[in-house]
Design a protein around this motif. Structure first.
Motif, PDB file in Angstrom:
ATOM      1  N   ASN A   1      33.912  73.889  55.812  1.00 51.19           N
ATOM      2  CA  ASN A   1      32.575  73.542  55.306  1.00 51.19           C
ATOM      3  C   ASN A   1      32.393  73.841  53.828  1.00 51.19           C
ATOM      4  N   GLN A   2      33.471  73.960  53.088  1.00 49.61           N
ATOM      5  CA  GLN A   2      33.451  74.261  51.663  1.00 49.61           C
ATOM      6  C   GLN A   2      32.562  75.469  51.358  1.00 49.61           C
ATOM      7  N   PRO A   3      32.944  76.636  51.876  1.00 48.04           N
ATOM      8  CA  PRO A   3      32.125  77.836  51.674  1.00 48.04           C
ATOM      9  C   PRO A   3      32.208  78.338  50.246  1.00 48.04           C
ATOM     10  N   ALA A   4      31.236  79.154  49.874  1.00 46.36           N
ATOM     11  CA  ALA A   4      31.350  79.871  48.608  1.00 46.36           C
ATOM     12  C   ALA A   4      32.541  80.805  48.732  1.00 46.36           C
ATOM     13  N   MET A   5      33.312  80.939  47.657  1.00 43.55           N
ATOM     14  CA  MET A   5      34.480  81.821  47.643  1.00 43.55           C
ATOM     15  C   MET A   5      34.382  82.747  46.460  1.00 43.55           C
ATOM     16  N   PHE A   6      34.591  84.010  46.735  1.00 46.69           N
ATOM     17  CA  PHE A   6      34.563  85.022  45.692  1.00 46.69           C
ATOM     18  C   PHE A   6      35.844  85.826  45.805  1.00 46.69           C
ATOM     19  N   GLY A   7      36.614  85.879  44.732  1.00 50.99           N
ATOM     20  CA  GLY A   7      37.897  86.565  44.798  1.00 50.99           C
ATOM     21  C   GLY A   7      38.048  87.634  43.751  1.00 50.99           C
ATOM     22  N   SER A   8      39.086  88.434  43.938  1.00 49.15           N
ATOM     23  CA  SER A   8      39.388  89.478  42.967  1.00 49.15           C
ATOM     24  C   SER A   8      39.988  88.885  41.695  1.00 49.15           C
ATOM     25  N   SER A   9      40.389  87.609  41.754  1.00 48.38           N
ATOM     26  CA  SER A   9      40.836  86.888  40.551  1.00 48.38           C
ATOM     27  C   SER A   9      40.511  85.408  40.713  1.00 48.38           C
ATOM     28  N   SER A  10      40.322  84.732  39.608  1.00 52.42           N
ATOM     29  CA  SER A  10      40.016  83.302  39.679  1.00 52.42           C
ATOM     30  C   SER A  10      41.224  82.510  40.175  1.00 52.42           C
ATOM     31  N   ALA A  11      42.437  82.981  39.865  1.00 54.25           N
ATOM     32  CA  ALA A  11      43.636  82.299  40.355  1.00 54.25           C
ATOM     33  C   ALA A  11      43.699  82.347  41.879  1.00 54.25           C
ATOM     34  N   ALA A  12      43.355  83.491  42.467  1.00 50.28           N
ATOM     35  CA  ALA A  12      43.348  83.613  43.929  1.00 50.28           C
ATOM     36  C   ALA A  12      42.281  82.710  44.533  1.00 50.28           C
ATOM     37  N   GLU A  13      41.095  82.679  43.923  1.00 51.66           N
ATOM     38  CA  GLU A  13      40.023  81.798  44.411  1.00 51.66           C
ATOM     39  C   GLU A  13      40.485  80.344  44.404  1.00 51.66           C
ATOM     40  N   ASN A  14      41.081  79.907  43.310  1.00 50.59           N
ATOM     41  CA  ASN A  14      41.525  78.520  43.189  1.00 50.59           C
ATOM     42  C   ASN A  14      42.611  78.189  44.206  1.00 50.59           C
ATOM     43  N   PHE A  15      43.538  79.113  44.433  1.00 50.26           N
ATOM     44  CA  PHE A  15      44.601  78.867  45.399  1.00 50.26           C
ATOM     45  C   PHE A  15      44.029  78.711  46.804  1.00 50.26           C
ATOM     46  N   VAL A  16      43.141  79.637  47.191  1.00 47.43           N
ATOM     47  CA  VAL A  16      42.549  79.571  48.534  1.00 47.43           C
ATOM     48  C   VAL A  16      41.676  78.328  48.681  1.00 47.43           C
ATOM     49  N   ARG A  17      40.969  77.957  47.638  1.00 46.42           N
ATOM     50  CA  ARG A  17      40.144  76.740  47.682  1.00 46.42           C
ATOM     51  C   ARG A  17      41.027  75.521  47.960  1.00 46.42           C
ATOM     52  N   GLY A  18      42.220  75.506  47.395  1.00 50.15           N
ATOM     53  CA  GLY A  18      43.144  74.390  47.592  1.00 50.15           C
ATOM     54  C   GLY A  18      43.704  74.283  49.002  1.00 50.15           C
ATOM     55  N   ILE A  19      43.820  75.416  49.687  1.00 51.33           N
ATOM     56  CA  ILE A  19      44.371  75.378  51.045  1.00 51.33           C
ATOM     57  C   ILE A  19      43.290  75.580  52.111  1.00 51.33           C
ATOM     58  N   ALA A  20      42.041  75.637  51.721  1.00 49.85           N
ATOM     59  CA  ALA A  20      40.933  75.919  52.653  1.00 49.85           C
ATOM     60  C   ALA A  20      40.937  75.035  53.899  1.00 49.85           C
ATOM     61  N   PRO A  21      41.194  73.723  53.790  1.00 55.23           N
ATOM     62  CA  PRO A  21      41.177  72.902  55.004  1.00 55.23           C
ATOM     63  C   PRO A  21      42.201  73.341  56.059  1.00 55.23           C
ATOM     64  N   GLN A  22      43.257  74.018  55.655  1.00 54.45           N
ATOM     65  CA  GLN A  22      44.301  74.455  56.575  1.00 54.45           C
ATOM     66  C   GLN A  22      44.018  75.820  57.198  1.00 54.45           C
ATOM     67  N   LEU A  23      43.058  76.558  56.675  1.00 50.14           N
ATOM     68  CA  LEU A  23      42.872  77.949  57.085  1.00 50.14           C
ATOM     69  C   LEU A  23      42.448  78.135  58.536  1.00 50.14           C
ATOM     70  N   ASN A  24      41.809  77.162  59.138  1.00 44.86           N
ATOM     71  CA  ASN A  24      41.411  77.335  60.537  1.00 44.86           C
ATOM     72  C   ASN A  24      42.606  77.418  61.468  1.00 44.86           C
ATOM     73  N   SER A  25      43.753  76.924  61.041  1.00 46.72           N
ATOM     74  CA  SER A  25      44.948  77.013  61.880  1.00 46.72           C
ATOM     75  C   SER A  25      45.671  78.351  61.703  1.00 46.72           C
ATOM     76  N   TRP A  26      45.237  79.182  60.767  1.00 44.12           N
ATOM     77  CA  TRP A  26      45.858  80.481  60.543  1.00 44.12           C
ATOM     78  C   TRP A  26      45.384  81.457  61.609  1.00 44.12           C
ATOM     79  N   ARG A  27      46.167  82.482  61.827  1.00 43.19           N
ATOM     80  CA  ARG A  27      45.799  83.527  62.791  1.00 43.19           C
ATOM     81  C   ARG A  27      44.867  84.523  62.096  1.00 43.19           C
ATOM     82  N   TRP A  28      43.666  84.664  62.622  1.00 38.41           N
ATOM     83  CA  TRP A  28      42.647  85.556  62.068  1.00 38.41           C
ATOM     84  C   TRP A  28      42.538  86.800  62.946  1.00 38.41           C
ATOM     85  N   GLN A  29      42.333  87.928  62.304  1.00 38.71           N
ATOM     86  CA  GLN A  29      42.168  89.182  63.026  1.00 38.71           C
ATOM     87  C   GLN A  29      40.839  89.817  62.631  1.00 38.71           C
ATOM     88  N   PRO A  30      40.160  90.460  63.587  1.00 40.97           N
ATOM     89  CA  PRO A  30      38.894  91.102  63.256  1.00 40.97           C
ATOM     90  C   PRO A  30      39.119  92.347  62.388  1.00 40.97           C
TER      91      PRO A  30
END
Length: 97
Positions: A63-92
Motif C-alpha cells: 500500500n506504499q506506506p510511509a518509510m522512515f529509515g536510519s539512512s536515506s539509502a536504506a529507505e530507497n532500497f526498501v522502497r524499491g523492493i516493497a512489493p516483494q516484502l509480503n512474501s518475506w518471513r516476518w517475526q513478531p
C-alpha cells in the motif's frame, strides 16, 4: 513505548542487511517516532547487528506506506523492493522502551 510489530531482515547488494520493521497504518506517523522505534530495535539486537540500517514501514508494503529509515539509502532500497516484502518471513517483536 509498548508496541508490537513485525520484523524481517532484507539482504542488500554487497552482503549487508537491513532490518525492516512493519507497523500497522498510523503506527509511526512521523520521523521522530520512527527514530524512537529504530532505537528500540537496535536495543534488542546483538552488538554485531547494531550497526545495521533499520527501516520502519507505517502500514503494509503493498500500500506504499510511509518509510522512515536510519539512512536515506536504506529507505530507497526498501522502497524499491516493497512489493516483494509480503512474501518475506516476518517475526513478531515487542518494542518496549
Amino acid at each position: 513505548m509498548n508496541r508490537d510489530a513485525l520484523t524481517t531482515t532484507v539482504p542488500r547488494p554487497g552482503g549487508s542487511e537491513i532490518i525492516v520493521v512493519k507497523l500497522p497504518q498510523g503506527g509511526a506517523p512521523s520521523r521522530w517516532l520512527a527514530q524512537r522505534i529504530i532505537s528500540a530495535v537496535r536495543s534488542k539486537v546483538s552488538l554485531a547487528r547494531m550497526e545495521l540500517d533499520v527501516v520502519v514501514l507505517d502500514g503494509e508494503p503493498e500500500n506504499q506506506p510511509a518509510m522512515f529509515g536510519s539512512s536515506s539509502a536504506a529507505e530507497n532500497f526498501v522502497r524499491g523492493i516493497a512489493p516483494q516484502l509480503n512474501s518475506w518471513r516476518w517475526q513478531p517483536i515487542s518494542l518496549d522502551k
